[in-house]
Write a protein that holds these residues in place. Structure first.
Motif, PDB file in Angstrom:
ATOM      1  N   VAL A   1      15.027  -3.030  -5.020  1.00  0.00           N
ATOM      2  CA  VAL A   1      14.550  -1.980  -4.115  1.00  0.00           C
ATOM      3  C   VAL A   1      13.925  -0.852  -4.931  1.00  0.00           C
ATOM      4  CG1 VAL A   1      15.228  -0.270  -2.372  1.00  0.00           C
ATOM      5  CG2 VAL A   1      16.248  -2.572  -2.341  1.00  0.00           C
ATOM      6  N   THR A   2      14.575  -0.492  -6.021  1.00  0.00           N
ATOM      7  CA  THR A   2      14.025   0.539  -6.908  1.00  0.00           C
ATOM      8  C   THR A   2      12.628   0.154  -7.386  1.00  0.00           C
ATOM      9  OG1 THR A   2      16.237   1.203  -7.631  1.00  0.00           O
ATOM     10  CG2 THR A   2      14.398   1.798  -9.067  1.00  0.00           C
ATOM     11  N   LYS A   3      12.415  -1.125  -7.660  1.00  0.00           N
ATOM     12  CA  LYS A   3      11.089  -1.605  -8.084  1.00  0.00           C
ATOM     13  C   LYS A   3      10.028  -1.253  -7.037  1.00  0.00           C
ATOM     14  CE  LYS A   3       9.786  -5.924  -7.411  1.00  0.00           C
ATOM     15  NZ  LYS A   3       8.453  -5.878  -6.762  1.00  0.00           N
ATOM     16  N   VAL A   4      10.371  -1.406  -5.771  1.00  0.00           N
ATOM     17  CA  VAL A   4       9.441  -1.056  -4.691  1.00  0.00           C
ATOM     18  C   VAL A   4       9.185   0.448  -4.697  1.00  0.00           C
ATOM     19  CG1 VAL A   4       9.024  -1.123  -2.201  1.00  0.00           C
ATOM     20  CG2 VAL A   4      10.194  -3.041  -3.312  1.00  0.00           C
ATOM     21  N   HIS A   5      10.248   1.247  -4.865  1.00  0.00           N
ATOM     22  CA  HIS A   5      10.091   2.706  -4.902  1.00  0.00           C
ATOM     23  C   HIS A   5       9.168   3.133  -6.044  1.00  0.00           C
ATOM     24  CE1 HIS A   5      14.142   3.587  -2.646  1.00  0.00           C
ATOM     25  NE2 HIS A   5      13.339   2.784  -1.978  1.00  0.00           N
ATOM     26  N   VAL A   6       9.356   2.521  -7.199  1.00  0.00           N
ATOM     27  CA  VAL A   6       8.531   2.856  -8.364  1.00  0.00           C
ATOM     28  C   VAL A   6       7.067   2.500  -8.105  1.00  0.00           C
ATOM     29  CG1 VAL A   6       8.086   2.256 -10.788  1.00  0.00           C
ATOM     30  CG2 VAL A   6      10.429   2.695 -10.015  1.00  0.00           C
ATOM     31  N   GLU A   7       6.838   1.357  -7.490  1.00  0.00           N
ATOM     32  CA  GLU A   7       5.471   0.923  -7.169  1.00  0.00           C
ATOM     33  C   GLU A   7       4.803   1.902  -6.205  1.00  0.00           C
ATOM     34  OE1 GLU A   7       2.356  -2.228  -7.248  1.00  0.00           O
ATOM     35  OE2 GLU A   7       3.950  -1.526  -8.571  1.00  0.00           O
ATOM     36  N   VAL A   8       5.563   2.350  -5.194  1.00  0.00           N
ATOM     37  CA  VAL A   8       5.024   3.308  -4.230  1.00  0.00           C
ATOM     38  C   VAL A   8       4.648   4.614  -4.929  1.00  0.00           C
ATOM     39  CG1 VAL A   8       5.638   4.779  -2.260  1.00  0.00           C
ATOM     40  CG2 VAL A   8       6.154   2.329  -2.196  1.00  0.00           C
ATOM     41  N   ALA A   9       5.536   5.119  -5.771  1.00  0.00           N
ATOM     42  CA  ALA A   9       5.265   6.385  -6.470  1.00  0.00           C
ATOM     43  C   ALA A   9       4.045   6.251  -7.383  1.00  0.00           C
ATOM     44  CB  ALA A   9       6.493   6.804  -7.278  1.00  0.00           C
ATOM     45  N   LYS A  10       3.950   5.139  -8.091  1.00  0.00           N
ATOM     46  CA  LYS A  10       2.848   4.924  -9.031  1.00  0.00           C
ATOM     47  C   LYS A  10       1.505   4.858  -8.310  1.00  0.00           C
ATOM     48  CE  LYS A  10       1.151   1.314 -12.206  1.00  0.00           C
ATOM     49  NZ  LYS A  10       0.145   0.715 -11.303  1.00  0.00           N
ATOM     50  N   LEU A  11       1.437   4.058  -7.261  1.00  0.00           N
ATOM     51  CA  LEU A  11       0.160   3.881  -6.560  1.00  0.00           C
ATOM     52  C   LEU A  11      -0.207   5.113  -5.735  1.00  0.00           C
ATOM     53  CD1 LEU A  11       0.336   0.130  -5.444  1.00  0.00           C
ATOM     54  CD2 LEU A  11      -0.884   1.136  -7.384  1.00  0.00           C
ATOM     55  N   HIS A  12       0.813   5.851  -5.268  1.00  0.00           N
ATOM     56  CA  HIS A  12       0.528   7.092  -4.545  1.00  0.00           C
ATOM     57  C   HIS A  12      -0.219   8.073  -5.451  1.00  0.00           C
ATOM     58  CE1 HIS A  12       0.995  10.562  -1.947  1.00  0.00           C
ATOM     59  NE2 HIS A  12       1.661  11.204  -2.890  1.00  0.00           N
ATOM     60  N   LYS A  13       0.182   8.131  -6.723  1.00  0.00           N
ATOM     61  CA  LYS A  13      -0.506   9.010  -7.671  1.00  0.00           C
ATOM     62  C   LYS A  13      -1.954   8.584  -7.881  1.00  0.00           C
ATOM     63  CE  LYS A  13       3.580  10.445 -10.270  1.00  0.00           C
ATOM     64  NZ  LYS A  13       4.315  10.360 -11.559  1.00  0.00           N
ATOM     65  N   GLU A  14      -2.235   7.308  -7.636  1.00  0.00           N
ATOM     66  CA  GLU A  14      -3.597   6.795  -7.776  1.00  0.00           C
ATOM     67  C   GLU A  14      -4.392   6.917  -6.479  1.00  0.00           C
ATOM     68  OE1 GLU A  14      -3.531   2.834  -9.376  1.00  0.00           O
ATOM     69  OE2 GLU A  14      -1.961   3.334 -10.831  1.00  0.00           O
ATOM     70  N   GLY A  15      -3.798   7.555  -5.462  1.00  0.00           N
ATOM     71  CA  GLY A  15      -4.526   7.815  -4.227  1.00  0.00           C
ATOM     72  C   GLY A  15      -4.367   6.773  -3.141  1.00  0.00           C
ATOM     73  N   TYR A  16      -3.398   5.903  -3.278  1.00  0.00           N
ATOM     74  CA  TYR A  16      -3.214   4.828  -2.295  1.00  0.00           C
ATOM     75  C   TYR A  16      -2.420   5.288  -1.076  1.00  0.00           C
ATOM     76  CZ  TYR A  16      -5.010   0.977  -5.158  1.00  0.00           C
ATOM     77  OH  TYR A  16      -5.830   0.137  -5.869  1.00  0.00           O
ATOM     78  N   GLU A  17      -2.772   4.720   0.078  1.00  0.00           N
ATOM     79  CA  GLU A  17      -1.923   4.725   1.260  1.00  0.00           C
ATOM     80  C   GLU A  17      -1.155   3.397   1.277  1.00  0.00           C
ATOM     81  OE1 GLU A  17      -4.108   7.394   4.661  1.00  0.00           O
ATOM     82  OE2 GLU A  17      -4.704   5.296   4.534  1.00  0.00           O
ATOM     83  N   PHE A  18      -0.149   3.317   2.172  1.00  0.00           N
ATOM     84  CA  PHE A  18       0.703   2.133   2.188  1.00  0.00           C
ATOM     85  C   PHE A  18       0.968   1.636   3.598  1.00  0.00           C
ATOM     86  CE2 PHE A  18       1.629   4.371  -1.668  1.00  0.00           C
ATOM     87  CZ  PHE A  18       1.739   3.370  -2.622  1.00  0.00           C
TER      88      PHE A  18
ATOM     89  N   VAL B   1      -4.402   3.780   9.305  1.00  0.00           N
ATOM     90  CA  VAL B   1      -4.877   3.830   7.918  1.00  0.00           C
ATOM     91  C   VAL B   1      -6.206   4.578   7.855  1.00  0.00           C
ATOM     92  CG1 VAL B   1      -5.722   2.401   6.010  1.00  0.00           C
ATOM     93  CG2 VAL B   1      -3.665   1.722   7.274  1.00  0.00           C
ATOM     94  N   THR B   2      -6.337   5.483   6.878  1.00  0.00           N
ATOM     95  CA  THR B   2      -7.594   6.228   6.711  1.00  0.00           C
ATOM     96  C   THR B   2      -8.332   5.833   5.438  1.00  0.00           C
ATOM     97  OG1 THR B   2      -6.479   8.048   5.559  1.00  0.00           O
ATOM     98  CG2 THR B   2      -6.654   8.201   7.965  1.00  0.00           C
ATOM     99  N   ARG B   3      -7.642   5.084   4.547  1.00  0.00           N
ATOM    100  CA  ARG B   3      -8.253   4.686   3.275  1.00  0.00           C
ATOM    101  C   ARG B   3      -8.158   3.165   3.099  1.00  0.00           C
ATOM    102  NH1 ARG B   3      -8.352   8.279  -0.938  1.00  0.00           N
ATOM    103  NH2 ARG B   3      -9.671   6.662  -1.869  1.00  0.00           N
ATOM    104  N   PRO B   4      -8.869   2.389   3.886  1.00  0.00           N
ATOM    105  CA  PRO B   4      -8.741   0.935   3.778  1.00  0.00           C
ATOM    106  C   PRO B   4      -9.151   0.387   2.417  1.00  0.00           C
ATOM    107  CG  PRO B   4     -10.614   1.526   5.175  1.00  0.00           C
ATOM    108  CD  PRO B   4      -9.846   2.781   4.932  1.00  0.00           C
ATOM    109  N   ASP B   5      -9.919   1.174   1.665  1.00  0.00           N
ATOM    110  CA  ASP B   5     -10.310   0.748   0.318  1.00  0.00           C
ATOM    111  C   ASP B   5      -9.249   1.099  -0.722  1.00  0.00           C
ATOM    112  OD1 ASP B   5     -10.837   3.459   0.844  1.00  0.00           O
ATOM    113  OD2 ASP B   5     -12.193   3.583  -0.872  1.00  0.00           O
ATOM    114  N   LYS B   6      -8.269   1.934  -0.341  1.00  0.00           N
ATOM    115  CA  LYS B   6      -7.166   2.319  -1.239  1.00  0.00           C
ATOM    116  C   LYS B   6      -5.864   2.145  -0.462  1.00  0.00           C
ATOM    117  CE  LYS B   6      -7.545   4.676  -4.757  1.00  0.00           C
ATOM    118  NZ  LYS B   6      -7.464   4.407  -6.230  1.00  0.00           N
ATOM    119  N   LEU B   7      -5.552   0.890  -0.171  1.00  0.00           N
ATOM    120  CA  LEU B   7      -4.388   0.565   0.646  1.00  0.00           C
ATOM    121  C   LEU B   7      -3.548  -0.488  -0.070  1.00  0.00           C
ATOM    122  CD1 LEU B   7      -2.941   0.853   3.457  1.00  0.00           C
ATOM    123  CD2 LEU B   7      -4.305  -1.120   4.194  1.00  0.00           C
ATOM    124  N   ALA B   8      -2.245  -0.260  -0.112  1.00  0.00           N
ATOM    125  CA  ALA B   8      -1.322  -1.227  -0.705  1.00  0.00           C
ATOM    126  C   ALA B   8      -0.272  -1.605   0.329  1.00  0.00           C
ATOM    127  CB  ALA B   8      -0.655  -0.641  -1.950  1.00  0.00           C
TER     128      ALA B   8
END
Length: 326
Positions: A107-124, A160-167
């Protein structure tokens, strides 16, 4: 198939079944904290979703709470295996608790992935079940820009507002097949969506579902040992039924109903990842009383994964922890 007039039947045990590494670790964290610091130890939410485990830890001095205001200043607090939001984590730190994090590392792995990609401008988009504590914890890693979908229909409604930056991320205890269907819908609507390098559904959930896929066609009824709140246990029961085999989930051996076995000579037995083996053995004993003449274990994946304990809890011997369990 009453006890006084038993019908002969055979039991086939799924392999693997029962505790996973994340559950083992979470329970051990609470037990070691009790040995090292003494009772009470406070735990936010049920450490894992199993009635027997929770009651056993309560008897040893664990107090399960939902609101951090229930925890006295300076107390020792354990976060459950499901993980917590950033808001809960911050509040716990501000209140000055001594914190041990039993969040499953997957679960922590998922949290880390969310935090990392959020810094890169991703929505989820998060695939999961509304209200489940793991979903609340993962969604709570961000204050905005993460959208929950529970089924294929929800995909069309995701704002979603950023379909090009979506994870996309998923709850770790979902039905593998359901998650794949929803993910396919996400990819149809958002062709550029970024998927995890490895799927978020955990190895134990996958392995137990794969075992049921082998088990269910060989038996006339499937029994799943697990508590009603256990997501992965519910998915096992649903999967067996989807494969055409009647299935029932039991929290304890006393939940078994004789009518479930009438006219059914082959019984399949499995357990969710939060269900201890003692419950499986009690169910087997009850099935023997109800007419089981043989118990056979399936071939299956052997799980050897273990997760390290948090700093500060690894210096008590397992003998001391084992003594606390007796």
């Amino acid at each position: 198939m009453a006890v006084q007039d038993p019908q002969s039947h055979d039991v086939l045990l799924a392999e693997p079944r029962g505790f996973c590494a994340g559950v083992d670790r979470a329970i051990e964290i609470v037990e070691r904290a009790l040995v090292k610091f003494g009772a009470p130890i406070y735990v936010r939410h049920e450490i894992v979703h199993n009635t027997y485990v929770v009651n056993d830890l309560k008897a040893k001095g664990a107090i399960f709470i939902e609101d951090l205001a229930e925890v006295p200043p300076g107390a020792t607090l354990v976060f459950s295996a499901h993980g917590v939001s950033q808001a809960v984590r911050q509040e716990a730190q501000e209140r000055g608790f001594s914190i041990f994090d039993a969040t499953c590392p997957l679960v922590t792995k998922v949290h880390v992935e969310v935090a990392k990609l959020h810094k890169e401008g991703y929505e989820f988009i998060m695939i999961g079940h509304k209200g489940h504590p793991e979903v609340e914890g993962t969604m709570g890693q961000l204050s905005e820009g993460i959208f929950l979908v529970e089924d294929v229909e929800d995909v069309d409604r995701a704002p979603v507002t950023r379909p090009d930056k979506l994870a996309v991320v998923t709850q770790t205890t979902l039905s593998v097949d359901d998650a794949a269907e929803i993910l396919a819908a996400v990819k149809r609507r958002f062709p550029l969506v970024r998927e995890p390098k490895q799927q978020d559904i955990c190895y134990a959930t996958q392995n137990r579902q794969d075992a049921v896929k082998v088990l269910a066609p060989q038996v006339d009824v499937v029994i799943v040992v697990g508590s009603p709140t256990s997501s992965n246990s519910n998915r096992l029961r649903e999967l067996a039924e989807r494969l055409g085999t009647p299935a029932h989930m039991v929290d304890a051996a006393s939940d078994l109903q004789p009518e479930w076995f009438e006219g059914r000579s082959r019984v399949g037995l499995t357990a969710g990842a939060s269900a201890p083996d003692i419950l499986v053995q009690q169910v087997i004993a009850r099935l023997r009383e109800m007419g089981a003449v043989s118990v056979r274990k399936m071939d299956g994946v052997q799980e050897t994964i273990r997760f390290p304990l948090p700093m500060g809890l690894g210096d008590k011997s397992m003998a001391e922890v084992a003594a606390s369990r007796s």
